[in-house]
Design a protein around this motif. Sequence first.
Motif: not given
Length: 58
Positions: A14-15, A17-22
């Motif tokens: 999850k972390a 995926a969030e980092k990639s989206a940011r």
Amino acid sequence: MVTPVNLNKARKAKARAEKSARADENAVKFGRTKAQKDSARKEADRAVRALDNHKREP
């Protein structure tokens, strides 16, 4: 029965995926292509040279 889930791996996924989206958002917001960076650098150098060429020596 349901297979057990490794919560540590789920949290890390999850972390990531969030980092990639940011990162994708920042690339759109701030990103410039290499050609754009080179063009801006060349234009800045050209402006500095033009200014230096117009200076008067005492």
